[in-house]
Design a protein around this motif. Structure first.
Motif, PDB file in Angstrom:
ATOM      1  N   SER A 103     -15.075  11.335 -25.617  1.00 27.50           N
ATOM      2  CA  SER A 103     -14.138  11.555 -26.719  1.00 27.50           C
ATOM      3  C   SER A 103     -12.795  10.862 -26.444  1.00 27.50           C
ATOM      4  O   SER A 103     -12.155  10.368 -27.368  1.00 27.50           O
ATOM      5  N   GLN A 122      -6.754   9.323 -16.208  1.00 21.20           N
ATOM      6  CA  GLN A 122      -8.145   9.661 -15.892  1.00 21.20           C
ATOM      7  C   GLN A 122      -8.252  10.118 -14.443  1.00 21.20           C
ATOM      8  O   GLN A 122      -7.718   9.493 -13.533  1.00 21.20           O
ATOM      9  N   LEU A 128     -15.651   7.755 -17.291  1.00 22.14           N
ATOM     10  CA  LEU A 128     -16.828   8.481 -16.831  1.00 22.14           C
ATOM     11  C   LEU A 128     -17.349   9.368 -17.953  1.00 22.14           C
ATOM     12  O   LEU A 128     -16.594  10.116 -18.557  1.00 22.14           O
ATOM     13  N   SER A 129     -18.634   9.240 -18.220  1.00 21.67           N
ATOM     14  CA  SER A 129     -19.269  10.149 -19.175  1.00 21.67           C
ATOM     15  C   SER A 129     -20.758  10.161 -18.857  1.00 21.67           C
ATOM     16  O   SER A 129     -21.155   9.686 -17.796  1.00 21.67           O
ATOM     17  N   THR A 133     -27.654   9.050 -26.118  1.00 21.83           N
ATOM     18  CA  THR A 133     -27.746   9.007 -27.576  1.00 21.83           C
ATOM     19  C   THR A 133     -26.593   9.745 -28.246  1.00 21.83           C
ATOM     20  O   THR A 133     -26.298  10.884 -27.872  1.00 21.83           O
ATOM     21  N   ALA A 249      -4.513  14.875 -14.623  1.00 20.31           N
ATOM     22  CA  ALA A 249      -3.409  15.598 -15.250  1.00 20.31           C
ATOM     23  C   ALA A 249      -3.376  16.987 -14.642  1.00 20.31           C
ATOM     24  O   ALA A 249      -4.419  17.599 -14.419  1.00 20.31           O
ATOM     25  N   ASP A 315      -9.860  21.674 -16.283  1.00 18.01           N
ATOM     26  CA  ASP A 315      -8.409  21.441 -16.161  1.00 18.01           C
ATOM     27  C   ASP A 315      -7.733  21.521 -17.531  1.00 18.01           C
ATOM     28  O   ASP A 315      -6.658  22.094 -17.673  1.00 18.01           O
ATOM     29  N   ASN A 524     -15.801  18.422 -25.604  1.00 17.24           N
ATOM     30  CA  ASN A 524     -16.249  19.788 -25.362  1.00 17.24           C
ATOM     31  C   ASN A 524     -15.097  20.764 -25.144  1.00 17.24           C
ATOM     32  O   ASN A 524     -15.308  21.972 -25.148  1.00 17.24           O
ATOM     33  N   SER A 543     -24.085  15.933 -29.732  1.00 18.37           N
ATOM     34  CA  SER A 543     -22.940  16.180 -28.858  1.00 18.37           C
ATOM     35  C   SER A 543     -22.075  14.932 -28.709  1.00 18.37           C
ATOM     36  O   SER A 543     -20.871  14.955 -28.962  1.00 18.37           O
ATOM     37  N   LEU A 544     -22.698  13.829 -28.301  1.00 15.91           N
ATOM     38  CA  LEU A 544     -21.923  12.602 -28.143  1.00 15.91           C
ATOM     39  C   LEU A 544     -21.411  12.112 -29.495  1.00 15.91           C
ATOM     40  O   LEU A 544     -20.288  11.633 -29.612  1.00 15.91           O
TER      41      LEU A 544
HETATM   42  C1  LIG Z   1     -27.111  13.998 -17.770  1.00 13.19           C
HETATM   43  C2  LIG Z   1     -26.557  14.276 -19.129  1.00 13.19           C
HETATM   44  C3  LIG Z   1     -27.145  13.694 -20.236  1.00 13.19           C
HETATM   45  C4  LIG Z   1     -26.640  13.931 -21.511  1.00 13.19           C
HETATM   46  N1  LIG Z   1     -27.237  13.302 -22.564  1.00 13.19           N
HETATM   47  C5  LIG Z   1     -26.713  13.441 -23.801  1.00 13.19           C
HETATM   48  C6  LIG Z   1     -27.248  12.695 -24.897  1.00 13.19           C
HETATM   49  O1  LIG Z   1     -28.146  11.857 -24.742  1.00 13.19           O
HETATM   50  N2  LIG Z   1     -26.725  12.909 -26.124  1.00 13.19           N
HETATM   51  C7  LIG Z   1     -25.695  13.787 -26.324  1.00 13.19           C
HETATM   52  O2  LIG Z   1     -25.249  13.927 -27.460  1.00 13.19           O
HETATM   53  N3  LIG Z   1     -25.134  14.476 -25.292  1.00 13.19           N
HETATM   54  C8  LIG Z   1     -25.617  14.317 -24.040  1.00 13.19           C
HETATM   55  N4  LIG Z   1     -25.041  14.988 -22.985  1.00 13.19           N
HETATM   56  C9  LIG Z   1     -23.807  15.770 -23.222  1.00 13.19           C
HETATM   57  C10 LIG Z   1     -22.591  14.847 -23.352  1.00 13.19           C
HETATM   58  O3  LIG Z   1     -22.607  13.907 -22.304  1.00 13.19           O
HETATM   59  C11 LIG Z   1     -21.272  15.626 -23.268  1.00 13.19           C
HETATM   60  O4  LIG Z   1     -21.291  16.672 -24.172  1.00 13.19           O
HETATM   61  C12 LIG Z   1     -20.082  14.695 -23.569  1.00 13.19           C
HETATM   62  O5  LIG Z   1     -20.007  13.676 -22.608  1.00 13.19           O
HETATM   63  C13 LIG Z   1     -18.784  15.436 -23.585  1.00 13.19           C
HETATM   64  O6  LIG Z   1     -17.733  14.532 -23.833  1.00 13.19           O
HETATM   65  P1  LIG Z   1     -16.241  14.880 -23.435  1.00 13.19           P
HETATM   66  O7  LIG Z   1     -15.405  13.767 -23.931  1.00 13.19           O
HETATM   67  O8  LIG Z   1     -15.930  16.253 -23.833  1.00 13.19           O
HETATM   68  O9  LIG Z   1     -16.261  14.894 -21.856  1.00 13.19           O
HETATM   69  P2  LIG Z   1     -16.692  13.732 -20.830  1.00 13.19           P
HETATM   70  O10 LIG Z   1     -17.412  12.625 -21.510  1.00 13.19           O
HETATM   71  O11 LIG Z   1     -17.359  14.418 -19.719  1.00 13.19           O
HETATM   72  O12 LIG Z   1     -15.278  13.153 -20.369  1.00 13.19           O
HETATM   73  C14 LIG Z   1     -14.298  13.947 -19.757  1.00 13.19           C
HETATM   74  C15 LIG Z   1     -13.442  13.019 -18.925  1.00 13.19           C
HETATM   75  O13 LIG Z   1     -12.248  13.687 -18.509  1.00 13.19           O
HETATM   76  C16 LIG Z   1     -11.947  13.352 -17.172  1.00 13.19           C
HETATM   77  N5  LIG Z   1     -11.114  14.437 -16.642  1.00 13.19           N
HETATM   78  C17 LIG Z   1     -11.476  15.707 -16.333  1.00 13.19           C
HETATM   79  N6  LIG Z   1     -10.410  16.408 -15.890  1.00 13.19           N
HETATM   80  C18 LIG Z   1      -9.344  15.576 -15.941  1.00 13.19           C
HETATM   81  C19 LIG Z   1      -7.959  15.710 -15.623  1.00 13.19           C
HETATM   82  N7  LIG Z   1      -7.443  16.844 -15.149  1.00 13.19           N
HETATM   83  N8  LIG Z   1      -7.153  14.643 -15.789  1.00 13.19           N
HETATM   84  C20 LIG Z   1      -7.637  13.456 -16.260  1.00 13.19           C
HETATM   85  N9  LIG Z   1      -8.944  13.269 -16.569  1.00 13.19           N
HETATM   86  C21 LIG Z   1      -9.783  14.320 -16.419  1.00 13.19           C
HETATM   87  C22 LIG Z   1     -13.295  13.195 -16.517  1.00 13.19           C
HETATM   88  O14 LIG Z   1     -13.241  12.397 -15.378  1.00 13.19           O
HETATM   89  C23 LIG Z   1     -14.125  12.568 -17.642  1.00 13.19           C
HETATM   90  O15 LIG Z   1     -14.112  11.163 -17.587  1.00 13.19           O
HETATM   91  C24 LIG Z   1     -25.534  14.788 -21.686  1.00 13.19           C
HETATM   92  C25 LIG Z   1     -24.936  15.379 -20.575  1.00 13.19           C
HETATM   93  C26 LIG Z   1     -25.436  15.128 -19.299  1.00 13.19           C
HETATM   94  C27 LIG Z   1     -24.776  15.740 -18.119  1.00 13.19           C
END
Ligand SMILES: Cc1cc2nc3c(=O)[nH]c(=O)nc-3n(C[C@H](O)[C@H](O)[C@H](O)COP(=O)(O)OP(=O)(O)OC[C@H]3O[C@@H](n4cnc5c(N)ncnc54)[C@H](O)[C@@H]3O)c2cc1C
Lengths: 561, 126
Positions: A103, A122, A128-129, A133, A249, A315, A524, A543-544
């Protein structure tokens, strides 16, 4: 397509009321304890001094309190304010995004494309994610009634506990957003493709209405959305976004009125940098699955289950909480899968399934994504195996799903020397053996137990009726002909998908339902999108798709403030 | 406690002493003594202060401190490039920037951070 009939009245909606009443915030227990309206008056609305000093709690309070005020929550220690003299450097941007994931990276690029000066801070050494799909609705090929039917389906999937406005927002904006992510990631060198509608086979018609989809696929493995976001970050850099890696952060900067002015991050040298954000801070730090105490509190179901992610310590949750934000009430939605041990297309096929020891435990028509509920104890810890014999290609041919022939199964066998393709080599866990006892050893079950289970299962199959678990007769096939196969799956926590209260601009709301100026929550960390026991697999990649969409919309919104 | 520099009976005696005497100054001294006993570097002529600095407050040692003697992690990754089944010092999660202390502990038994998820990455962690 308009959603004008849903233009919200000014009154607080049901979902928001519910979260304010039962969720966890800095002031929820106080206002409740002191008696509703009177307390709200006492602490004031917009002028509440929620700055790090925190005058709204009783003096000497070092931790958060549960929403009834009864329990002290050790996982939310009150942050010690970082003082200006501890800050090595101060940088000013329009928009500061925290977290370079699914996101955060889209939010940053979207803000930059809308004219903002943007920083991303970051925690990890790069974006990192995870996952492959991510999906959206293609408005051009979808009937309006179909979109509304899909929205209704998703609300039902969440046991009617989500915020319908956010589901609709995804439905009507995701096609555009996912297409944009695909285009911009390609510009950064990503091999991402749009798989379109065919991969969403089960929902091409919803309640009889036609639907079309945009389905981004960052793959095949080992390429994932993590690589995808790194490619997208390249495009973002070209658009002027500045990335600060290895910079977690640690604290929000707030003024006396509770407005968020920026965020403080800690660099690898241990020094603090203050990032001021003229328009807003967008927190996109993902879930809190690696914060044991926080998970045990909000999702005790996954206490014994393993995690798929690292360093997701919530965090952003802690920062938003201390800034006045509200956690969704206990009973958060979880996502537990294993698509890797064997073919993903076979994970929901109702073969005999046995628990870690080798006992049958379920009517196998229950989907893989729900099996965690049967395997929550410390002994099973999410482990189970699918068992079938060498007649599977013919006997299971009519089942939904897609069978992979024996030759193809070798790609999932760690003991088979063949080179692996399109899988995570360290996660494959499919086995073949000439006897059930040998197979038991390979899938790490108890041989005598598994042999007894198979014997009993074959009796049930021979009788034509599943008198043990009631599985339909056409899903009963015997396990008699060697060699025997076992897929040892291990469902682990992919994500926790409940978050903190936001409005349709993804701006954090406080315990009075008022937006916190300068603070936005996406991915999330943002609440309101789910609510069921488990994440639904109705739309593959929801989710993605939701992360990209809300990143795209929020980046644009904040840039234009 | 694996590579303790103090022979076992002496350790027990010291522990007993520390339990009996409980002044705050002694507690700090006790902590330092315990640190020295559990340190893997201590036997190699390296003092506490070389990592922890001289201040009385012993903060977590930043990774940069490790690198100041052991060199850059990128060079380390080159040295372990051929480790099977995969290079632990260059991975999808941290690149070459994993914090040393996530696996290699100074005062406790080291651990294999990969193992819980990647069950066949059976590295021996010094
Ligand atoms: C193995 C696996 C497979 C998946 N496959 C799918 C799929 O195919 N389709 C789907 O829809 N969903 C899938 N999901 C779920 C999906 O990946 C997550 O729901 C989604 O990545 C969440 O996005 P986000 O932006 O909330 O967090 P993330 O993409 O996890 O990004 C959060 C980022 O914040 C950073 N961060 C954390 N704390 C701090 C801080 N204090 N300061 C600065 N940076 C920080 C982290 O390093 C990370 O890069 C999968 C999950 C896993 C684990």
């Amino acid at each position: 397509m308009s959603q004008d009939h849903f233009q919200e009245d000014q009154e607080t909606d049901q979902y928001t009321k519910q979260v304010i009443e039962n969720g966890l915030s800095r002031r929820s227990f106080l206002s409740r304890a002191a008696g509703g309206a009177a307390a709200a008056g006492l602490f004031g609305l917009s002028s509440l001094p929620v700055a790090a000093a925190g005058t709204s709690e009783p003096k000497g309070l070092d931790f958060a309190k549960s929403s009834d005020g009864g329990a002290t929550l050790s996982f939310l220690p009150k942050p010690k304010p970082i003082r200006d003299r501890e800050i090595a450097e101060t940088l000013t941007f329009d928009v500061v995004v925290v977290g370079a994931g699914a996101s955060g990276v889209p939010a940053a690029l979207s803000a930059a494309e809308n004219g903002a000066k943007v920083a991303v801070i970051q925690k990890a050494p790069f974006a990192l994610s995870q996952g492959n799909t991510g999906s959206g609705v293609d408005l051009a090929t979808s009937e309006k009634a179909g979109i509304e039917a899909l929205v209704a389906r998703l609300i039902a999937d969440s046991n009617h506990r989500c915020n319908p406005k956010l589901i609709r927002q995804w439905a009507y904006n995701s096609g555009e957003a996912v297409r944009w992510v695909i285009d911009r990631a390609r510009q950064g060198g990503s091999p991402v493709v749009d798989q379109g509608s065919p991969v969403q086979r089960a929902i091409l018609k919803v309640n009889g209405y036609s639907m079309g989809y945009v389905t981004s696929f960052f793959g095949p493995k080992p390429y994932t959305t993590g690589d995808g976001m790194r490619h997208l970050a390249k495009t973002a850099e070209k658009a002027g976004v500045r990335f600060f890696y290895r910079m977690p952060a640690v604290q929000l900067v707030q003024n006396k009125a509770g407005e968020v002015l920026g965020v403080i991050a800690k660099g690898p040298n241990g020094k603090f940098t203050k990032f001021l954000a003229k328009k807003g801070v967008i927190l996109a730090t993902g879930d809190y699955q690696n914060n044991k105490a926080m998970s045990d509190y909000f999702v005790p179901d996954v206490k014994h289950l393993e995690r798929k992610q690292l360093d997701k310590t919530g965090d952003g949750f802690a920062m938003a909480y201390w800034a006045g934000g509200v956690f969704e009430p206990i009973g958060h939605t979880k996502m537990l899968h294993d698509f890797d041990a064997g073919p993903a297309s076979m994970c929901d096929m109702p073969f005999l399934a046995v628990d870690r020891k080798g006992r049958r435990f379920v009517n196998e028509t229950v989907e893989m994504s729900l099996l965690n509920n049967y395997l929550r104890d410390a002994e099973n810890a999410g482990h189970y195996s699918q068992i079938f014999d060498s007649n599977y290609m013919t006997q299971a041919a009519a089942w939904p799903g897609k069978l992979v022939p024996p030759e193809g199964l070798k790609n999932y066998m760690p003991d088979d020397p063949s080179p692996k393709k399109g899988v995570f080599e360290s996660q494959v866990n499919t086995h073949v053996a000439d006897t059930i006892e040998e197979l038991a050893v390979k899938i790490e079950a108890d041989p005598a137990t598994l042999a007894a289970t198979v014997r009993r299962y074959n009796e049930v199959v021979a009788s034509g009726k599943d008198s043990d678990f009631g599985k339909p007769a056409d899903r009963l096939i015997p396990v008699v002909k060697a060699p025997f196969y076992g897929i040892h799956r291990r469902v682990r926590v992919s994500a926790i998908c409940s978050g903190m209260l936001v409005n349709e601009n993804h701006q954090a709301l406080n315990a009075d339902g008022k937006p916190i100026k300068g603070l936005f929550l996406i991915g999330n960390l943002g609440g309101g999108f789910y609510g069921g026991v488990d994440y639904p697999l109705t739309v593959f990649g929801l989710s993605l798709g939701r992360c990209y969409t809300f990143g795209y919309l929020t980046g644009r919104h904040v840039a234009k403030l | 406690m694996k590579r303790s520099i103090v022979p076992k009976p002496a350790t027990a005696l010291l522990a007993l002493l520390l339990v009996t005497l409980s002044g705050s100054g002694l507690a700090a001294a006790g902590k330092a003594a315990k640190g020295a006993r559990t340190s893997k570097h201590a036997g190699q002529g390296i003092t506490c202060a070389q990592c922890h600095g001289k201040s009385a407050k012993k903060d977590v040692v930043p990774m940069q401190q490790c690198l100041s003697c052991h060199g850059d992690t990128k060079d380390l990754a080159v040295r372990t490039a051929k480790v099977k089944p995969t290079n632990p010092h260059e991975n999808r999660h941290f690149g070459t920037e994993a914090d040393c202390n996530r696996c290699h502990h100074e005062h406790a038994t080291s651990e294999n951070l990969c193992l819980p998820c990647h069950q066949r990455f059976g590295f021996k962690v010094p």
